[in-house]
Design an enzyme around this catalytic site. Structure first.
Site, PDB file in Angstrom:
ATOM      1  N   ARG A   1      35.723  59.320  31.390  1.00  0.00           N
ATOM      2  CA  ARG A   1      35.447  60.764  31.441  1.00  0.00           C
ATOM      3  C   ARG A   1      36.741  61.571  31.536  1.00  0.00           C
ATOM      4  O   ARG A   1      36.859  62.662  30.970  1.00  0.00           O
ATOM      5  CB  ARG A   1      34.531  61.059  32.633  1.00  0.00           C
ATOM      6  CG  ARG A   1      33.134  60.499  32.414  1.00  0.00           C
ATOM      7  CD  ARG A   1      32.286  60.604  33.652  1.00  0.00           C
ATOM      8  NE  ARG A   1      32.032  61.980  34.040  1.00  0.00           N
ATOM      9  CZ  ARG A   1      31.464  62.321  35.200  1.00  0.00           C
ATOM     10  NH1 ARG A   1      31.087  61.391  36.056  1.00  0.00           N
ATOM     11  NH2 ARG A   1      31.251  63.578  35.485  1.00  0.00           N
TER      12      ARG A   1
ATOM     13  N   ASN B   1      30.542  71.226  38.463  1.00  0.00           N
ATOM     14  CA  ASN B   1      31.213  70.425  37.435  1.00  0.00           C
ATOM     15  C   ASN B   1      32.605  69.998  37.899  1.00  0.00           C
ATOM     16  O   ASN B   1      33.306  70.773  38.535  1.00  0.00           O
ATOM     17  CB  ASN B   1      31.329  71.223  36.135  1.00  0.00           C
ATOM     18  CG  ASN B   1      29.974  71.643  35.617  1.00  0.00           C
ATOM     19  OD1 ASN B   1      28.965  71.048  36.005  1.00  0.00           O
ATOM     20  ND2 ASN B   1      29.937  72.652  34.769  1.00  0.00           N
TER      21      ASN B   1
ATOM     22  N   ASP C   1      34.799  69.027  35.602  1.00  0.00           N
ATOM     23  CA  ASP C   1      35.730  69.355  34.512  1.00  0.00           C
ATOM     24  C   ASP C   1      36.521  70.609  34.924  1.00  0.00           C
ATOM     25  O   ASP C   1      36.198  71.257  35.907  1.00  0.00           O
ATOM     26  CB  ASP C   1      34.965  69.565  33.191  1.00  0.00           C
ATOM     27  CG  ASP C   1      34.017  70.757  33.218  1.00  0.00           C
ATOM     28  OD1 ASP C   1      34.441  71.849  33.661  1.00  0.00           O
ATOM     29  OD2 ASP C   1      32.840  70.614  32.807  1.00  0.00           O
TER      30      ASP C   1
ATOM     31  N   HIS D   1      31.889  69.818  43.872  1.00  0.00           N
ATOM     32  CA  HIS D   1      31.764  68.361  43.746  1.00  0.00           C
ATOM     33  C   HIS D   1      33.077  67.706  43.329  1.00  0.00           C
ATOM     34  O   HIS D   1      33.084  66.573  42.848  1.00  0.00           O
ATOM     35  CB  HIS D   1      30.633  68.008  42.763  1.00  0.00           C
ATOM     36  CG  HIS D   1      29.272  68.326  43.302  1.00  0.00           C
ATOM     37  ND1 HIS D   1      28.148  68.412  42.512  1.00  0.00           N
ATOM     38  CD2 HIS D   1      28.848  68.578  44.577  1.00  0.00           C
ATOM     39  CE1 HIS D   1      27.090  68.715  43.274  1.00  0.00           C
ATOM     40  NE2 HIS D   1      27.496  68.819  44.515  1.00  0.00           N
TER      41      HIS D   1
ATOM     42  N   SER E   1      20.191  71.551  36.852  1.00  0.00           N
ATOM     43  CA  SER E   1      18.804  71.065  36.908  1.00  0.00           C
ATOM     44  C   SER E   1      18.129  71.401  38.227  1.00  0.00           C
ATOM     45  O   SER E   1      16.915  71.231  38.357  1.00  0.00           O
ATOM     46  CB  SER E   1      18.780  69.554  36.685  1.00  0.00           C
ATOM     47  OG  SER E   1      19.596  68.921  37.654  1.00  0.00           O
TER      48      SER E   1
ATOM     49  N   LEU F   1      18.200  75.801  29.534  1.00  0.00           N
ATOM     50  CA  LEU F   1      17.384  75.468  28.355  1.00  0.00           C
ATOM     51  C   LEU F   1      15.919  75.329  28.727  1.00  0.00           C
ATOM     52  O   LEU F   1      15.033  75.663  27.955  1.00  0.00           O
ATOM     53  CB  LEU F   1      17.854  74.136  27.760  1.00  0.00           C
ATOM     54  CG  LEU F   1      19.138  74.092  26.934  1.00  0.00           C
ATOM     55  CD1 LEU F   1      19.371  72.665  26.451  1.00  0.00           C
ATOM     56  CD2 LEU F   1      19.068  75.052  25.757  1.00  0.00           C
TER      57      LEU F   1
END
Ligand code: BJW
Length: 250
Positions: free
Chosen positions: A55, A101, A103, A118, A191, A215
């Site tokens: 990752r 995230n 990233d 996180h 989520s 979504l």
């Protein structure tokens, strides 16, 4: 105006970073308890390192870059925090972007008030001292310690600087304060399954306007005043544009 934003993997999906759950998600080929718990790391550290090495490499690939949703949030923060926007000195605006995230796409987009609750993929932590180091390479059981590279016994003592299940997320006090004073709370691309992040919406006051962009429906959708269904790259810029007009931001 106090703005609190919570983002999850869905905001980075269109930048080419896989989400966790669902088809083609990160958990598809991995058992969560093997790669995202301290017990899994204790059992099989090398395979956990491999999971994060992959990752870390992918995040640094030239194709992975902030998308329109990351960029719109950075621009919105700037408009909210502009000195011309505050009504007066007593009521300066506040903005906090909490991301689950690991990233670095919010920071790369130009966001300044980012709290990665996180952890961060491009950082590692010494298991013995908790010291954190910037890191772009692979980790292994043989990686020398950056502060003691010639000591063979200090090898392999680094772990990813991320928060696994059962570990304490970062900045919870600051998040609770921001939630209790937020006028607007936005949850984007998450989520709503992982706590305490999923509970932040319930820490906001009844007067707070709560908006979810995803979504799909989530278990938390009913708690929000407004739920917007669609892709983050489309819906986030549109929503922030609408809020900026409502609030007459620069
Ligand atoms: C799009 C889109 C597009 C896609 N546009 N949308 C209370 C109740 C129940 C359980 C607990 C509780 N409190 C604590 C727990 C236990 C546990 C937990 O929550 N378990 C649940 C699974 C039930 N929580 C913890 O253990 C936490 N620690 C804790 O509570 O400590 C307290 C404590 C500790 C010690 C002593 C005493 C007390 C820690 C949680 C750590 C989570 N870590 C991970 C891994 C991080 C490192 C890594 O990245 O590998 O964090 S797990 C993983 O899930 C990662 C994510 O940040 C997190 C959330 O996932 P996210 O972002 O929501 O992604 P997805 O994939 O789930 O969803 C993506 C969404 O986007 C979907 O909805 C899509 O529809 C949408 N989407 N494309 C818009 N283009």
């Amino acid at each position: 105006m106090n703005v609190l934003v919570l983002t999850g993997a869905g905001i980075s999906a269109e930048s080419g970073v896989p989400t966790f759950r669902g088809a083609d998600g990160l958990w598809e080929g991995h058992a969560i308890e093997d790669v995202a718990t301290p017990e899994g790391f204790a059992r099989r550290p090398q395979s956990v390192h491999q999971f994060y090495n992959q990752r870390r490499k992918q995040l640094q690939h030239a194709d992975v870059a902030p998308n329109a949703a990351h960029l719109a949030l950075a621009e919105f923060e700037q408009a909210v925090m502009s000195p011309h926007t505050a009504d007066d000195h007593e009521s300066a605006n506040q903005f906090l972007l909490v991301t689950q995230n690991i990233d670095n796409l919010h920071v790369r987009a130009g966001s300044q008030r980012v709290l990665p609750m996180h952890g961060e993929l491009l950082k590692v932590r010494c298991i013995d001292t908790d010291e954190v180091f910037d890191w772009t390479d692979d980790l292994s059981l043989d990686t020398p310690h950056p502060q003691d590279p010639s000591n063979p016994r200090a090898r392999g003592r680094l772990r990813p600087h991320v928060v696994w299940f059962g570990e304490m997320p970062i900045g919870l006090d600051r998040i609770a304060r921001a939630a209790s004073t937020a006028d607007v709370f936005l949850a984007i691309g998450t989520s709503g399954l992982v706590y305490p992040a999923a509970g932040i919406v319930r820490q906001t006051s009844p007067a707070c306007r709560r908006i979810e962009i995803n979504l799909d429906d989530t278990p938390a959708s009913s708690v929000f005043d407004e739920t917007i269904r669609g892709k983050a790259t489309v819906e986030v810029p549109q929503l922030l544009d609408r809020l900026a007009k409502e609030w007459k931001l620069g």
